[in-house]
Motif scaffolding. Structure first.
Motif, short mmCIF file in Angstrom:
data_model
loop_
_atom_site.label_atom_id
_atom_site.label_comp_id
_atom_site.label_asym_id
_atom_site.label_seq_id
_atom_site.Cartn_x
_atom_site.Cartn_y
_atom_site.Cartn_z
N VAL A 1 0.85 -1.25 0.13
CA VAL A 1 0.00 -0.03 -0.02
C VAL A 1 0.87 1.18 -0.09
CG1 VAL A 1 -1.67 1.20 1.26
CG2 VAL A 1 -1.83 -1.29 1.10
N ILE A 2 0.50 2.31 -0.72
CA ILE A 2 1.27 3.27 -0.68
C ILE A 2 0.27 4.58 -0.43
CG2 ILE A 2 2.23 5.19 -2.40
CD1 ILE A 2 3.80 3.08 -3.66
N MET A 3 0.61 5.36 0.66
CA MET A 3 -0.25 6.23 1.19
C MET A 3 0.55 7.74 1.26
SD MET A 3 -1.91 4.58 4.36
CE MET A 3 -3.48 5.67 4.54
N LEU A 31 -3.93 -0.46 -8.19
CA LEU A 31 -5.19 0.07 -7.89
C LEU A 31 -5.20 1.40 -7.41
CD1 LEU A 31 -6.78 -3.10 -5.79
CD2 LEU A 31 -6.49 -2.75 -8.44
N ASP A 32 -5.29 2.30 -8.31
CA ASP A 32 -5.39 3.67 -7.80
C ASP A 32 -6.38 4.29 -7.06
OD1 ASP A 32 -4.60 6.28 -7.68
OD2 ASP A 32 -4.22 6.87 -9.93
N GLU A 33 -6.67 4.53 -5.79
CA GLU A 33 -7.74 4.91 -5.19
C GLU A 33 -9.05 4.30 -5.73
OE1 GLU A 33 -7.79 8.91 -4.08
OE2 GLU A 33 -5.84 9.31 -4.14
N THR A 34 -8.80 2.86 -5.80
CA THR A 34 -10.15 2.18 -6.23
C THR A 34 -11.23 2.23 -5.13
OG1 THR A 34 -9.00 0.83 -7.27
CG2 THR A 34 -10.95 0.14 -6.57
N ASP A 35 -10.98 2.69 -3.76
CA ASP A 35 -11.98 2.54 -3.06
C ASP A 35 -12.49 4.41 -2.62
OD1 ASP A 35 -9.69 3.60 -2.20
OD2 ASP A 35 -9.40 2.78 0.02
N SER A 36 -11.98 5.07 -3.22
CA SER A 36 -12.55 6.30 -3.03
C SER A 36 -13.70 6.65 -3.55
CB SER A 36 -11.47 7.59 -3.62
OG SER A 36 -11.63 7.34 -5.28
N GLY A 37 -14.55 7.43 -3.02
CA GLY A 37 -16.05 7.46 -3.37
C GLY A 37 -16.97 6.45 -3.00
N LEU A 38 -16.69 5.27 -2.42
CA LEU A 38 -17.34 4.14 -2.33
C LEU A 38 -18.13 3.92 -0.96
CD1 LEU A 38 -15.23 1.14 -3.74
CD2 LEU A 38 -16.89 2.55 -4.82
N ASP A 39 -19.35 3.79 -0.78
CA ASP A 39 -20.03 3.50 0.61
C ASP A 39 -19.16 2.10 1.15
OD1 ASP A 39 -20.99 1.14 -0.48
OD2 ASP A 39 -22.98 2.37 -1.05
N LEU A 62 -0.53 -3.58 -5.82
CA LEU A 62 -0.01 -2.18 -5.15
C LEU A 62 -1.39 -1.43 -5.22
CD1 LEU A 62 2.13 -0.18 -4.37
CD2 LEU A 62 2.19 0.24 -6.83
N ILE A 63 -1.78 -1.09 -3.83
CA ILE A 63 -2.84 -0.19 -3.53
C ILE A 63 -2.35 1.25 -3.43
CG2 ILE A 63 -4.87 0.15 -2.27
CD1 ILE A 63 -4.81 -2.87 -1.82
N LEU A 98 -8.14 -6.38 3.71
CA LEU A 98 -7.17 -6.94 2.79
C LEU A 98 -5.80 -7.23 3.78
CD1 LEU A 98 -7.13 -5.06 -0.64
CD2 LEU A 98 -8.23 -7.14 -0.13
N LYS A 99 -5.68 -6.58 4.64
CA LYS A 99 -4.52 -7.09 5.46
C LYS A 99 -3.12 -6.93 4.59
CE LYS A 99 -6.88 -7.61 9.20
NZ LYS A 99 -8.16 -7.10 8.79
N PRO A 100 -2.70 -5.75 4.37
CA PRO A 100 -1.32 -5.78 3.30
C PRO A 100 -0.18 -6.01 4.20
CG PRO A 100 -2.22 -3.68 4.12
CD PRO A 100 -3.33 -4.32 4.60
N ASP A 101 0.68 -6.61 3.39
CA ASP A 101 2.05 -6.91 3.94
C ASP A 101 2.76 -5.87 4.33
OD1 ASP A 101 2.15 -9.83 3.35
OD2 ASP A 101 1.47 -9.25 1.46
N TYR A 102 2.80 -4.74 3.49
CA TYR A 102 3.46 -3.39 3.77
C TYR A 102 2.83 -2.16 3.47
CZ TYR A 102 7.51 -6.66 3.62
OH TYR A 102 8.40 -7.71 3.86
#
Length: 244
Positions: A31-33, A165-173, A195-196, A207-211
């Motif tokens: 995951v990249i934040m 996955l580029d901000e696939t979760d943005s705007g989702l309920d 890569l999220i 999802l419980k990411p590794d990193y």
């Protein structure tokens, strides 16, 4: 699976990535934040070979091969996939025809219509997508959640080695985030990597990411596990800046 060495990149004469390093192994979820303008979406676009972006230094190594010069379609055929932050609407092309054509282009094999339709229906059930959507025009009139689920449907059918996955979760309920997360989890195996890129923790809880990596000012400045994402949620990015 993927190794990025000292990557520096420009867009419109502005340097966005300033010596970024990253390594993703097979079977891992990363995951990249980062704050707005840090370079997250720029990284996603550069990995897929968007012609708007210029690499001035460094290497992108995918499955042991330097791919800096490869075109977008060549990277896709090698097993890379990018889920768009803002999926495009395409009037006149049905979801089924688009996906069958994409599968044929990536695999290099003509897709039998009946066999493909069977697989498509299986994947749509997995993602809780109404089968009628297969005959609708691509993303036309779709809600934000439907567009994002359609991106994951593409991923399910194309079976990439590396999914970005580029901000696939943005705007989702909440319900849509859970469905997307379940779909990603079903598709994840020991031979692919994910890569999220996200601002939010909701997807990560499923999802419980590794990193988890923090990207600031064009570089990855800190790496940890999911607890790092929780720290950002509680304290913001200033807590990371204070440690640099």
């Amino acid at each position: 699976m993927l190794k990025i060495n000292n990557l520096r990149a420009y867009v419109e004469n502005k340097e966005i990535l300033k010596g970024l390093n990253l390594e993703i192994g097979k079977g891992e979820i990363h995951v990249i934040m980062g704050p707005n303008g840090a370079g997250k979406s720029t990284l996603a676009n550069i990995l897929m070979g968007h012609p708007k972006y210029s690499i001035t230094e460094g290497e992108i190594i995918f499955q042991g091969e330097v791919i800096n010069e490869l075109k977008v379609n060549e990277r896709a055929k090698k097993g890379m996939f990018l889920s768009f932050q803002y999926p495009e609407e395409v009037p006149g092309i049905t979801v089924e025809n688009f996906l069958r054509t994409a599968k044929g282009a990536v695999s290099g094999k003509v897709q039998n219509i009946i066999q493909f339709r069977k697989v498509l229906k299986e994947k749509m059930r997995l993602l809780k997508i109404d089968e009628n959507y297969a005959q609708r025009y691509l993303n036309l009139g779709f809600s934000g959640g439907e567009k994002k689920k359609n991106e994951i449907l593409q991923m399910a059918l194309l079976e990439p080695k590396l999914a970005i996955l580029d901000e696939t979760d943005s705007g989702l309920d909440v319900d849509a985030v859970r469905v997307v997360a379940e779909g990603v989890r079903e598709l994840k195996n020991e031979e692919n990597s994910i890569l999220i890129i996200t601002h939010l923790n909701r997807l990560l809880e499923y999802l419980k990411p590794d990193y988890v990596h923090i990207l600031m000012d064009g570089r990855i400045v800190k790496t940890g596990d999911i607890s790092l994402a929780k720290e950002i949620e509680e304290k913001g990015y200033d807590s990371i800046r204070g440690q640099l």
